[in-house]
Structures are given as C-alpha cells and as structure tokens.
Motif scaffolding. Structure first.
Motif, PDB file in Angstrom:
ATOM      1  N   ASP A   1       0.837  -1.081   0.175  1.00 15.32           N
ATOM      2  CA  ASP A   1       0.013  -0.013  -0.017  1.00 15.32           C
ATOM      3  C   ASP A   1       0.777   1.274   0.027  1.00 15.32           C
ATOM      4  O   ASP A   1       0.323   2.483  -0.187  1.00 15.32           O
TER       5      ASP A   1
ATOM      6  N   LYS B   1     -10.602  -0.645  -5.096  1.00 13.00           N
ATOM      7  CA  LYS B   1      -9.569   0.454  -4.609  1.00 13.00           C
ATOM      8  C   LYS B   1      -9.038   1.329  -5.930  1.00 13.00           C
ATOM      9  O   LYS B   1      -9.140   0.993  -7.150  1.00 13.00           O
ATOM     10  N   HIS B   2      -8.767   2.539  -5.397  1.00 11.62           N
ATOM     11  CA  HIS B   2      -8.221   3.307  -6.457  1.00 11.62           C
ATOM     12  C   HIS B   2      -6.559   3.484  -6.247  1.00 11.62           C
ATOM     13  O   HIS B   2      -6.159   3.471  -5.055  1.00 11.62           O
ATOM     14  N   ASN B   3      -5.832   3.468  -7.235  1.00 10.01           N
ATOM     15  CA  ASN B   3      -4.519   3.423  -7.189  1.00 10.01           C
ATOM     16  C   ASN B   3      -3.822   4.716  -7.770  1.00 10.01           C
ATOM     17  O   ASN B   3      -4.201   5.408  -8.948  1.00 10.01           O
TER      18      ASN B   3
END
Length: 374
Positions: free
Chosen positions: A48, A290-292
């Motif tokens: 992360d 999820k946003h990355n």
C-alpha cells in the motif's frame, strides 16, 4: 552448492520487480555462489506504500515504442515474455487474450512485436467498435504484483537470501555491507535521483492513476492507442489465487508529475472510458475495490543498465557528504565500489524484468571472473 564455485558478496538495493528478479537469477547462478542481501525502504509486504512503483504496475506485457527502436530493449522484452509465458501453468501468470484498438489503419507487417506475442491477427471491421478504425488481437500475459512480488521474496528466502529494511540516502552507507570485493546492484528506481553517489537527474516520474475492480465477467484485455496527451485507456485482467477475478482499469500517463493524491475526476473519466469498452463494468456483479496512484520511474534516454566503479569514500564538489558512522582510514581513498545500475524502466519494469536481470547477471559474472584472474 558446490564448494568449487567462487563466492561473491552481493547487495541488491531495491525490492521492486527488478531488484527481486536480479536477486533471484543470482541465487540460481550455477557458476558463482552469491551471498545475497536485499536492502530496501519498501519490501513486498508494503503493497500500500506509494513510495515505490511495483505494486501499482499494470504488470502485463503490452507493446511499447522503445522495444521497436532499441535492439537491446527488444531482447529484454523477448526474454521476459517467453519466461512469463512458460510460467502460465504456475498460476502466477495469466494467459491474456488481448485486443488493441487504434484510430489509424493497422498493418501487422509493421509491428515490431508481431513475432513476440502469440496468435496475432487483424480484427475484422465488424469487431472494431466506434470510434476506432482498426484493431489487432493477440495473446499476451499479465501478473498480479500483490502475489508475484511476495512469491519472488519467498523463493529468495528459501535460497538463503536475507532482507533488510533500510532507507539508504548515500552509497557510503553500504560500504561495510558490500565489502572491498563485493558488488552492489542499484535497482532503486526513482531513488537513484536523490541517493548521494548516484544523483541521476535524468530520472523523472510518470504519474499513473488506475482502478482495481472485481469483475468476474472480464477475461479479455483491451488496450487503446491514445490520441489524448497524458491519457491511457486499458483493461487488464489479472491472475489471482487469494483474490480472483480482478482487473486494472487505466489510466493516466502524466510525465514529470509527482502528485500521488487521488483525483476523483480523473477516476470518473477512467471508469467511463473502460465501461464504454466493457459494459460489464456497470453490472451488479462488478465492484470497485481500490483506487491507485503510482509513479512510474522513467529516465531520459531510456533505462540504465551498466557497471560503474565508484571511488570510496565518496568525493563531492559540494563537500556535504553525510557521515556514515565508520571511522576514516588511510586506505579508504584506494577503494572503489563496483556498482551495477538497473533502473529507469518507466512503465515497463515487469515486462523487461527477466531480460534486464539476465544482462545484469552477466555483468556481475564478468566482474567475478576478472577478479578471479587478477
């Protein structure tokens, strides 16, 4: 291991896909016994952290322009593609049917990668959605960084490789670990811009924003040749044992942009472009996980893979080298550190990893042989 093999101290700086792959090949070398230590600020359990690029990679093989211009890079691509293709039965690599759409006409004969991928063919006009003019279908591969990087680490641990978490600010800090006859592999990506002793100002980030989705109905990769600056559109399904049926939606290609904050307006654009190509994304079965946002470690002039001998202790015109805690001695100035650089791969770290690592290994073996013969 045979005791007849020469022993060699090896420190790998960086635990991204390049550093881990280099360490892996070194651990399996049949003619040199490398004593390997991997040192990095981020390790595979730090998936992360936005301070390194590998967790945020698309991690597929897709055609990129540099492979068609540079024969050395083309070889890295070919070796990596073939290695990953052979790994498909392990479950770590996904066989990925792919369609590439373009607003230009397309002739297979002018594609440098036509003999690298599998089952390539021109799409019929009826299979090409608006507003595109042509398309190519082929089979390629993808990996899931969240499983692939920990797998590399676990393999290395089983071979006796040790890992150390450390934020290295200067090559001087590694002198005692590398030793007078050891080798340092510098796979520190964007870190090489600020590590004292390297300070490569040709490095720059390419900001990439993506969306990770659960989409069991997506089994096909879609790539679009973008005509919009800083915009990239792609759908990349991934393999996954712990988390199956995921895909990466992208994306952006924003050169020299260091911003790692999430832009939801950009996210909306990414999702809408991808959903236009794959309407399943709007179904009840699909959901956003999820946003990355990650920074690809690019370099002006292309990747740097070469051996350098750096005088120790470090000398500098600014005379501001930090003290490394080791007392100076009279013979310090006579020493040099052998450094093999491997960084600056931009968006192509995964798809050039095995080929570039093989070249790094050959550079190290040549150095070992020279030392043995002197």
């Amino acid at each position: 291991m045979s005791s007849t093999k020469p022993e060699q101290s090896l420190v790998v700086l960086g635990a991204g896909v390049l550093g881990l792959t280099i360490a892996y090949l070194a651990a399996l070398a049949d003619d040199v016994s490398f004593n390997i230590r991997v040192i990095a600020r981020e390790l595979p359990e730090d998936m992360d952290s936005q301070a390194w690029a590998s967790p945020y990679a698309g991690a597929n093989w897709s055609p990129m322009e540099l492979g068609g211009r540079d024969e050395r890079v083309r070889k890295w691509e070919e070796k990596t593609f073939n290695k990953l293709w052979d790994m498909i039965p392990t479950g770590l690599v996904k066989l990925l049917p792919t369609k590439l759409y373009t607003t230009r006409g397309r002739d297979i004969s002018d594609l440098w990668w036509k003999d690298l991928v599998r089952n390539i063919r021109i799409l019929s006009p009826s299979d090409v959605p608006e507003p595109f003019k042509a398309g190519v279908a082929f089979d390629t591969v993808s990996v899931n960084p969240a499983e692939y990087l920990p797998w590399l680490q676990s393999e290395l641990v089983s071979y006796g490789v040790t890992f150390e978490r450390r934020n290295v600010r200067s090559l001087d800090e590694l002198r005692s670990l590398v030793g007078p006859n050891g080798i340092l592999v510098n796979a520190s990506a964007l870190g090489s811009r600020s590590i004292i002793g390297v300070e490569d100002t040709k490095l720059y980030p390419i900001r990439g924003q993506t969306i990770l989705v659960h989409a069991p109905g997506l089994q096909e990769c879609v790539l679009v040749e973008s005509q919009v600056a800083e915009e990239a559109t792609y759908i990349i399904p991934r393999p996954g044992k712990g988390q199956s049926d995921t895909a990466i939606l992208g994306g952006t290609f924003q050169s020299k942009n260091w911003d790692t904050s999430l832009d939801m307006q950009i996210a909306r654009g990414i999702f809408d472009r991808c959903a236009a190509l794959a309407p399943f994304l709007k179904s009840a079965e699909s959901r956003i996980l999820k946003h990355n946002v990650g920074l690809r470690p690019a370099r002006e002039g292309g990747p740097r893979v070469e051996l350098e001998r750096i005088a120790m202790p470090l000398q500098s015109t600014h005379d501001l080298i930090p003290w490394n805690g080791s007392p100076a001695s009279g013979h310090d100035c006579e020493q040099s550190m052998v450094v093999v650089h491997a960084y600056g791969f931009g968006p192509a770290g995964f798809q050039r990893s095995w080929g570039a690592a093989e070249e790094v290994l050959e550079l190290m073996k040549t150095q070992v042989a020279l030392k043995r013969d002197t």
